[in-house]
Design an enzyme around this catalytic site. Sequence first.
Site, PDB file in Angstrom:
ATOM      1  N   ASP A 197      -1.141 -16.068  16.837  1.00  0.00           N
ATOM      2  CA  ASP A 197       0.235 -15.630  16.625  1.00  0.00           C
ATOM      3  C   ASP A 197       0.549 -14.319  17.350  1.00  0.00           C
ATOM      4  O   ASP A 197       1.062 -13.374  16.753  1.00  0.00           O
ATOM      5  CB  ASP A 197       0.516 -15.469  15.133  1.00  0.00           C
ATOM      6  CG  ASP A 197       0.010 -16.636  14.314  1.00  0.00           C
ATOM      7  OD1 ASP A 197       0.000 -17.757  14.840  1.00  0.00           O
ATOM      8  OD2 ASP A 197      -0.389 -16.423  13.150  1.00  0.00           O
ATOM      9  N   GLU A 221       7.925 -24.250  13.448  1.00  0.00           N
ATOM     10  CA  GLU A 221       7.648 -22.892  13.006  1.00  0.00           C
ATOM     11  C   GLU A 221       7.698 -21.922  14.185  1.00  0.00           C
ATOM     12  O   GLU A 221       8.007 -22.294  15.319  1.00  0.00           O
ATOM     13  CB  GLU A 221       6.277 -22.817  12.327  1.00  0.00           C
ATOM     14  CG  GLU A 221       5.101 -23.117  13.228  1.00  0.00           C
ATOM     15  CD  GLU A 221       3.774 -23.108  12.494  1.00  0.00           C
ATOM     16  OE1 GLU A 221       3.770 -23.046  11.252  1.00  0.00           O
ATOM     17  OE2 GLU A 221       2.724 -23.168  13.159  1.00  0.00           O
TER      18      GLU A 221
END
Length: 363
Positions: free
Chosen positions: A57, A236
């Site tokens: 991420d 997402e």
Amino acid sequence: MTSASFHRSRMLAPLLLLGLLACKKESGTTAPITPTNPTTPATTFTNPLLGNTAGPDPWVYQKDGTYYYMATTGNNVTIRKTAKMSELGSSPSYPVWSPLATGDNSRDVWAPELHYLDGKWYIYYTAGPGNCCDGQKSWVLENSNPDPTRGGWVEKGRIISPGADYWAIDGTVAEINGQRYYIWSGQSGPIGNNTDNEQRLYISAMRNPWTLDGARTELSRPTLSWERNGYPKVNEAPQILQRDGKTFLIYSASHCSSDDYALGQLTLTGTNPLDAASWTKLQTPVFTKSAASRAYGPGHNGFFKSKDGTQDWIIYHANNDPGQGCGGARKPRMQQFTWNADGSPNFGSPVAIGTPITRPAGE
């Protein structure tokens, strides 16, 4: 940012300390010695950016000539600070916040993002009480120091969607036509009441950097075949990309346990970002795995400009080998991208690990 999903392994991000050993030879003379092989400054770098250090991420924010890098550690919020993104691996890191031992945001700290808003720094992150399949929510930290690696971070609490205080992860902040919005991945209802456990993309206007204003709007759900690999089905990690008056929302789809985790794209084709009909969804992914490049499950990206402002770069995580899933094997990579004739981004294919890449312009 995870890729943030239900069944993520809790990971730590150990910092590798590299020792530099210098040798000095006594010459017996004060005359300068000209090296026979002078060192040439490096003009290239290779992926992954942090060697064997995990970096799921990845996120980059740039301000006043400095790049601030963040990624999921699982147990705290850490910032790396560098003047050159190609030298991220040798940059210092600063743990700026750690959760209490217990509480609603004490575990599974995922996908932090740093933003400078209204003269202060804010970090948006995901955390929960310890059950990632139930309690994950979005949280905010604030710091008034000009340097986000210094000063104290104050907990501003949770980002709560009025009337829909459900599981929420991967929040990002975007400004569109002068209005600030919060965009995140969430569920349609309380855990246990959902029959599909899907992760969907939502948007809401912001009253201030820690408060949403008005009901959320669903922008996307995983309906296309390439978005539905693995379980649960996932949209997402939304990121806004803007150029020449056009606004694109780049997101990650399919579950992180799948090698087919990939990037998709929404384009703002209407005038109201809070109206789902104002967004057009591309039917095919815009960035996918490459076995030849050893890039599996590429996604959960961020964007930044080169040092001189002339180039656009994407940073993302990927696994080096198939079947490595949602854990710490995901490492950050970056590469330059271009633009299509219609003004949309062209990310190309993942560059193979170990391949020399010319440093961002200006470095």
